[in-house]
Scaffold this motif. Sequence first.
Motif, mmCIF file in Angstrom:
data_model
loop_
_atom_site.group_PDB
_atom_site.id
_atom_site.type_symbol
_atom_site.label_atom_id
_atom_site.label_comp_id
_atom_site.label_asym_id
_atom_site.label_seq_id
_atom_site.Cartn_x
_atom_site.Cartn_y
_atom_site.Cartn_z
ATOM 1 N N CYS A 55 -4.044 9.205 -2.064
ATOM 2 C CA CYS A 55 -3.390 10.417 -2.561
ATOM 3 C C CYS A 55 -3.765 11.615 -1.708
ATOM 4 N N VAL A 56 -2.813 12.442 -1.448
ATOM 5 C CA VAL A 56 -3.049 13.639 -0.641
ATOM 6 C C VAL A 56 -2.538 14.834 -1.427
ATOM 7 N N ASN A 57 -3.342 15.875 -1.485
ATOM 8 C CA ASN A 57 -2.895 17.088 -2.141
ATOM 9 C C ASN A 57 -2.327 18.020 -1.078
ATOM 10 N N SER A 99 -3.657 17.672 -8.976
ATOM 11 C CA SER A 99 -4.283 16.362 -8.933
ATOM 12 C C SER A 99 -3.196 15.305 -8.829
ATOM 13 N N PRO A 100 -2.940 14.828 -7.635
ATOM 14 C CA PRO A 100 -1.877 13.830 -7.476
ATOM 15 C C PRO A 100 -2.158 12.547 -8.238
ATOM 16 N N CYS A 115 3.319 -7.439 5.686
ATOM 17 C CA CYS A 115 3.076 -6.489 4.610
ATOM 18 C C CYS A 115 3.842 -5.212 4.904
ATOM 19 N N VAL A 116 4.265 -4.579 3.886
ATOM 20 C CA VAL A 116 5.067 -3.371 4.062
ATOM 21 C C VAL A 116 4.352 -2.201 3.407
ATOM 22 N N GLY A 117 4.386 -1.065 4.049
ATOM 23 C CA GLY A 117 3.745 0.099 3.458
ATOM 24 C C GLY A 117 4.790 1.070 2.943
ATOM 25 N N ARG A 118 4.385 1.874 1.978
ATOM 26 C CA ARG A 118 5.299 2.875 1.448
ATOM 27 C C ARG A 118 4.641 4.242 1.509
ATOM 28 N N VAL A 119 5.430 5.227 1.873
ATOM 29 C CA VAL A 119 4.943 6.603 1.913
ATOM 30 C C VAL A 119 5.825 7.419 0.982
ATOM 31 N N ALA A 120 5.227 8.144 0.072
ATOM 32 C CA ALA A 120 6.010 8.973 -0.837
ATOM 33 C C ALA A 120 5.492 10.399 -0.747
ATOM 34 N N ILE A 121 6.353 11.312 -0.378
ATOM 35 C CA ILE A 121 5.951 12.712 -0.283
ATOM 36 C C ILE A 121 6.842 13.499 -1.229
ATOM 37 N N GLN A 122 6.209 14.199 -2.127
ATOM 38 C CA GLN A 122 6.972 14.912 -3.146
ATOM 39 C C GLN A 122 7.016 16.396 -2.834
ATOM 40 N N PRO A 149 0.828 -1.201 0.000
ATOM 41 C CA PRO A 149 0.000 0.000 0.000
ATOM 42 C C PRO A 149 0.862 1.249 0.000
ATOM 43 N N LEU A 150 0.336 2.272 -0.652
ATOM 44 C CA LEU A 150 1.139 3.451 -0.900
ATOM 45 C C LEU A 150 0.365 4.696 -0.500
ATOM 46 N N LEU A 151 1.041 5.593 0.159
ATOM 47 C CA LEU A 151 0.449 6.896 0.454
ATOM 48 C C LEU A 151 1.276 7.923 -0.290
ATOM 49 N N TYR A 152 0.640 8.692 -1.145
ATOM 50 C CA TYR A 152 1.381 9.625 -1.983
ATOM 51 C C TYR A 152 0.860 11.031 -1.732
#
Lengths: 389, 303
Positions: free
Chosen positions: B115-117, B37-38, B147-154, B28-31
């Motif tokens: 997705c988070v704006n 619009s992400p 399970c492993v989660g991923r967080v990506a913040i740009q 699972p990914l949190l971006y």
Amino acid sequence: MADLVCRGLRDGVLEGEYAPALLIKDTLQISLGVHVFNHFLLSLSSNISSGKAQSRGLVVVAFACPPCFYVDLLRSRGIGVASLSNWIRIVDCYSDPLGWKDKLLNSGFSAQLSSKSHDKSSVGDVECLFRDVGDAEKLSSLVFDLGRGLVGPGKGRFSVAIDSASELLRHTSLLSVSSLINNLRSHDQVASLFWLLHSDLHEPRAILSLEYLSSMVAGLEPIASPSTDAQRNHHNHLFQLEQNSRRGKLHMRLKRRNGRVKILFEEFDVEQGGIKFVPVSLGNAIRNDAILPKVQFNLQLTDKERGDRAKVILPFEHQGNGEDIKIYDGRGPIADAPKNIFPTPRLDESASATITTSSNGGKGEIHYFRDSDEEALDTDEDPDDDLDI
Amino acid sequence: MVMEDSEAPHHLLLLRNFMSQGVLHRQPLLYASPAHSPRAFLGTLPAPIPPRTHLHTPSQQQEEDLRIAWQYKKYFGNEQMFVESHRGNHWDFCNEFDLRKSLDRQLLGAAHIDCVNLQDVEDLASLRDRCSAFLAPFARTEEGITCVGRVAIQSFCSPQCRYSNSDWDMLFFIKSLRSMLRSSNAVAMITFTPSVVSSSSVCMRWQHLADTLLSLRTIPDDDKEMAKLLTDYQDMFGLLHIHKVGRLNSQVPVILEATTYSLKVIRRKTLVLERLNQAPVDASGGGSLGGCSGSSSARLLDF
């Protein structure tokens, strides 16, 4: 080159990308930013009015000069005069940016103000008075409305020019200006935008943020750096002032789509008729040492290099071509000596006699001839051995 | 933590690889991104390059796994995908991506992506709550890693975000995110631009908060000096510098052979990091601009 920038503004934006944004920044030392801004404005206007540009309209947000200045400028160059109202709109943030005159009028103060506020020049439908500069969102929605009015609601695009972002930053925060520029860039109908900034009026963070948001940065620099010698300072200072009031250097950094940065230098000269750019081939003022670390040589060989290395003929190794190996050790032809297949090991010098190894049937022989007494000694020899003290 | 260069979008390439890998391994990914619009960014994630045939897994078994995967996909929903991953993954660990093709829509649709704006974020406390809600299922338990989660913040500190003026709040957010990551099976990748952070001390603290710190630099275009210095100047478009590599459970530091790599895209397909190779200085004064590979020839070496 300034042409490259003009072309960038003219060509506009590709589908799905952010619009190209040009930031022009000048300083007190070389305060000719207005001229450079006007140059880009004129070139974009002529492209728009002749239909060569992607954008079909231009919205100018005028802070530092009144709208009539721009109209006169366009008229003096003969650009699209007949149909100004078809392709340009000027937001007048110069006359009454904070709405003070309006408030004074409403509170019934002086009668002489009323005449000035109603003094509209003949370009009434081109300009639009804006009284609330502190609200960047209102300004951006006004810009969008004017632009849409110019090009229609469909796919048409327009360009935006902000006279002086320094004035805008004075009235609002960096956050609102950043979001304004970001919204303009990401809007579907904006083709390109450019703005002027006086970089010594702001904190470095503001300048860097705006540079981060823009895709092209044109910085004005003085041609000669200020002299530090105190005695000649006065004379040089005047000379430099005179120089910097007309000429300067333009340092442009363009962000390209492939991720690299194109760095260009040009000198410009402000003349009566306009501004002239001369490309300058700089002897690499850009220092790459800061970017590159001390790198190592490539120690890996490619296949071709490996093949070439194998082909090299070394003089002291056997050629392997079927002949007997002759090792040339500096003496004459050794036809009479028995052939040595292995390189002779260095034996103790007293063993100048041949040593025959009977174990392999007398085939292998080791001969050691000491060449001369001047030869360097072996490591196991001690030169003081024959001293008897 | 990746320090962007304000003049180049290379961090997006790294982010895309990170996110695509997450989607492929069904993590699972949190971006979060400051773009409008992400979700649109998800369309640019690269597809993986299929592994070459001489892998250790026999192809027959792979066929079987594929069949099972397909059947499960047909009949069950998202949750079963996780179970299936224990049986033999559809994709082995994949590290190479094809930038020309985008990720399969089905994979994207099936993946669990939030997705988070960042422009809508009023204050960082709400973002922190969102992150802790996302990371809650991955809390470390005794059973091991399921399970492993991923967080990506740009571009976390973009100037158009509302919280970008409050440096200390941003530092506090990163610190709390880090503490959340320590107690859960998740990784995070955050990119930021050091030039828009207001003071150098904040920037320094930001860098110290990172476990692994990378920085990206652009290179000038059409620079003849650089073309002479580096052999592959034409192909590369940026530099990646590794400042530190995280070692959480060990006291042995990582000593890298080279800390600066060049970013290249080979045949417009794969992103490649290569060590920098300096062209040897041509002592004979030859005028060629080529690197060391250009000057080799089959002539005899004479001493």
